[in-house]
Design a protein around this motif. Structure first.
Motif, PDB file in Angstrom:
ATOM      1  N   HIS A   1      -7.916 -75.243 -25.768  1.00 11.51           N
ATOM      2  CA  HIS A   1      -8.933 -74.614 -26.877  1.00 11.51           C
ATOM      3  C   HIS A   1      -9.609 -75.811 -27.438  1.00 11.51           C
ATOM      4  O   HIS A   1      -8.905 -77.064 -27.610  1.00 11.51           O
ATOM      5  CB  HIS A   1      -8.026 -73.792 -27.958  1.00 11.51           C
ATOM      6  CG  HIS A   1      -7.161 -72.782 -27.530  1.00 11.51           C
ATOM      7  ND1 HIS A   1      -7.902 -71.539 -26.949  1.00 11.51           N
ATOM      8  CD2 HIS A   1      -5.981 -72.650 -27.164  1.00 11.51           C
ATOM      9  CE1 HIS A   1      -6.954 -70.768 -26.703  1.00 11.51           C
ATOM     10  NE2 HIS A   1      -5.841 -71.261 -26.771  1.00 11.51           N
TER      11      HIS A   1
ATOM     12  N   GLY B   1       5.550 -75.941 -28.377  1.00 11.22           N
ATOM     13  CA  GLY B   1       4.775 -76.163 -26.880  1.00 11.22           C
ATOM     14  C   GLY B   1       3.489 -76.624 -26.890  1.00 11.22           C
ATOM     15  O   GLY B   1       2.931 -77.068 -25.657  1.00 11.22           O
ATOM     16  N   GLY B   2       2.808 -76.391 -27.943  1.00  9.76           N
ATOM     17  CA  GLY B   2       1.457 -76.884 -28.043  1.00  9.76           C
ATOM     18  C   GLY B   2       1.309 -78.542 -27.916  1.00  9.76           C
ATOM     19  O   GLY B   2       2.066 -79.092 -28.361  1.00  9.76           O
TER      20      GLY B   2
ATOM     21  N   PRO C   1      -5.117 -67.174 -26.907  1.00 12.68           N
ATOM     22  CA  PRO C   1      -4.707 -66.976 -25.644  1.00 12.68           C
ATOM     23  C   PRO C   1      -4.219 -68.225 -25.116  1.00 12.68           C
ATOM     24  O   PRO C   1      -4.421 -69.519 -25.318  1.00 12.68           O
ATOM     25  CB  PRO C   1      -5.910 -66.445 -24.865  1.00 12.68           C
ATOM     26  CG  PRO C   1      -7.130 -66.996 -25.815  1.00 12.68           C
ATOM     27  CD  PRO C   1      -6.542 -66.823 -27.128  1.00 12.68           C
ATOM     28  N   ALA C   2      -3.419 -68.568 -23.986  1.00 10.91           N
ATOM     29  CA  ALA C   2      -2.874 -69.535 -23.181  1.00 10.91           C
ATOM     30  C   ALA C   2      -3.977 -70.257 -22.688  1.00 10.91           C
ATOM     31  O   ALA C   2      -5.037 -69.790 -22.344  1.00 10.91           O
ATOM     32  CB  ALA C   2      -2.033 -69.018 -22.148  1.00 10.91           C
ATOM     33  N   GLY C   3      -3.847 -71.548 -22.394  1.00  9.15           N
ATOM     34  CA  GLY C   3      -4.852 -72.353 -21.925  1.00  9.15           C
ATOM     35  C   GLY C   3      -5.310 -73.525 -23.078  1.00  9.15           C
ATOM     36  O   GLY C   3      -4.907 -73.395 -24.244  1.00  9.15           O
TER      37      GLY C   3
ATOM     38  N   THR D   1      -3.676 -77.331 -26.668  1.00 12.33           N
ATOM     39  CA  THR D   1      -3.191 -76.064 -26.230  1.00 12.33           C
ATOM     40  C   THR D   1      -2.168 -75.434 -27.133  1.00 12.33           C
ATOM     41  O   THR D   1      -1.621 -76.003 -28.201  1.00 12.33           O
ATOM     42  CB  THR D   1      -2.276 -76.285 -25.044  1.00 12.33           C
ATOM     43  OG1 THR D   1      -1.202 -77.200 -25.182  1.00 12.33           O
ATOM     44  CG2 THR D   1      -3.424 -77.082 -23.960  1.00 12.33           C
ATOM     45  N   GLY D   2      -1.858 -74.144 -27.066  1.00 13.75           N
ATOM     46  CA  GLY D   2      -0.880 -73.483 -28.119  1.00 13.75           C
ATOM     47  C   GLY D   2      -1.640 -72.326 -28.484  1.00 13.75           C
ATOM     48  O   GLY D   2      -2.760 -72.237 -28.641  1.00 13.75           O
ATOM     49  N   SER D   3      -0.922 -71.373 -29.026  1.00 11.71           N
ATOM     50  CA  SER D   3      -1.313 -70.086 -29.746  1.00 11.71           C
ATOM     51  C   SER D   3      -1.704 -70.193 -31.078  1.00 11.71           C
ATOM     52  O   SER D   3      -2.250 -69.086 -31.502  1.00 11.71           O
ATOM     53  CB  SER D   3      -0.504 -69.105 -29.374  1.00 11.71           C
ATOM     54  OG  SER D   3       0.872 -69.377 -30.074  1.00 11.71           O
TER      55      SER D   3
END
Length: 353
Positions: free
Chosen positions: A105, A130-131, A101-103, A57-59
């Motif tokens: 990957h 935060g990832g 995007p959020a969510g 997760t993470g951008s």
């Protein structure tokens, strides 16, 4: 994975942003291939097609590499989109994706190049603040190993048809017939290949019988792969193209081996593979370069060696010849795709996949 060929960014070394560091020994990273784990925090990738896969997760995603020679290229896929890293020599961080995007990957890192470009230490990942890493996808249950030369490595496969096909940037093992076939069969692949290598003679002072058992693909060395650590269900051998050039065209072997000696050399190597993998289905392939053109004796050498093994009681072995289409250079992606389709159908029939 959905492959979007149009989304390609060539990224030079740059300083990645601060974020969440993921060490290379993280248990949620999934490694595939002959990788040197002598130091779990600094695994060394040298063979073409070796890969690292996972979910996160993470951008953003950055990849940290320490490249031996500054000659390697890597694919990085995130959710089916592709970025290509041109590795600089030394330890660098490559910011490959931002603004995700959020969510959750999915990522996949694959070595486009091969041992002649040197080894690369994978130093880990950096995710956005935060990832985090998530559990990786389940491992594929089928396993396939390829022993080959530049054709199997993917030399020049992304070159234009009318351009040079020896540029490092145009070598992409992910789009070789070997890797395409493995994906079509939903199989985990090991690619044990080296451009220029042969069975009896190579363009350098070592041959596949010297090279096939190495942990490191960087030249001829004393490293040893543990064959018991990973056992394929299917093995594909695609060798003899360089032997044809160097023996018949370049006259590099003296005395010139006769037909029986050529067959014997090939059979001896395949029997080494059989001894390692007694239950594997072995496919002895040839092509699609000029070793298979009309009038060539080399497909016959392969077929005869296989027939001799079958006559000796080995029934889990067969031959496929990729047709010559008159193209003078290394196969391009479209030819690899054609050959992969033939090989995929052949393995499905023979191995019951």
């Amino acid at each position: 994975m959905k492959f979007q060929a149009g989304f390609v960014a060539l990224l030079l070394a740059g300083q990645a942003w601060a974020g969440v560091g993921i060490q290379a020994d993280n248990a949620q990273l999934q490694y595939t291939g002959r990788i040197d784990f002598a130091d779990r925090t600094r695994p060394v990738l040298s063979w073409p097609g070796t890969s690292i896969e996972g979910n996160f997760t993470g951008s953003s995603l950055a990849v940290k590499l320490d490249d031996q020679l500054g000659k390697n290229f890597f694919n990085v896929f995130v959710d089916g989109k592709l970025a290509v890293i041109e590795a600089a020599q030394g330890s660098k961080s490559y910011a490959v994706f931002n603004g995700l995007p959020a969510g959750a990957h999915h990522f996949l890192i694959t070595k486009r190049t091969e041992g002649e470009e040197g080894g690369t230490v994978f130093q880990g990942l950096e995710l956005a603040d935060g990832g985090k890493l998530l559990p990786p996808p389940p491992r594929k249950q089928r396993r396939i190993e390829f022993f080959g030369d530049s054709i199997t490595s993917g030399m020049g496969n992304e070159s234009p048809d009318d351009g040079p096909d020896d540029l490092r940037k145009d070598k992409n093992n992910y789009m070789s017939y070997a890797s395409i076939t493995a994906r079509a069969l939903n199989a985990e692949a090991h690619i044990t290949s080296q451009s220029g290598i042969g069975v009896m003679i190579s363009w350098f002072p070592f041959t596949m019988p010297d090279f096939y058992d190495q942990l490191s693909a960087v030249g001829n060395n004393d490293s040893k792969w543990d064959f018991k650590s990973w056992t394929p269900d299917v093995v594909v051998v695609n060798l003899f193209q360089n032997d044809r050039w160097l023996i018949d065209r370049e006259k590099r072997l003296s005395p010139m081996p006769d037909d029986a000696q050529r067959i014997q050399a090939y059979r001896t190597f395949v029997q080494k593979i059989r001894a390692l993998y007694p239950r594997a289905y072995i496919v002895c392939a040839l092509g699609s370069m000029d070793a298979v053109q009309e009038g060539s004796k080399w497909p016959g050498y392969v077929r005869t060696a296989v027939d001799q093994m079958r006559d000796g009681g080995d029934q889990r072995i067969d031959t496929i010849v990729f047709p010559w289409n008159g193209f003078g250079g290394h196969p391009r992606v479209k030819q690899h795709q054609t050959n992969a389709a033939l090989l995929t159908a052949f393995i499905r029939q023979k191995a019951g996949w």
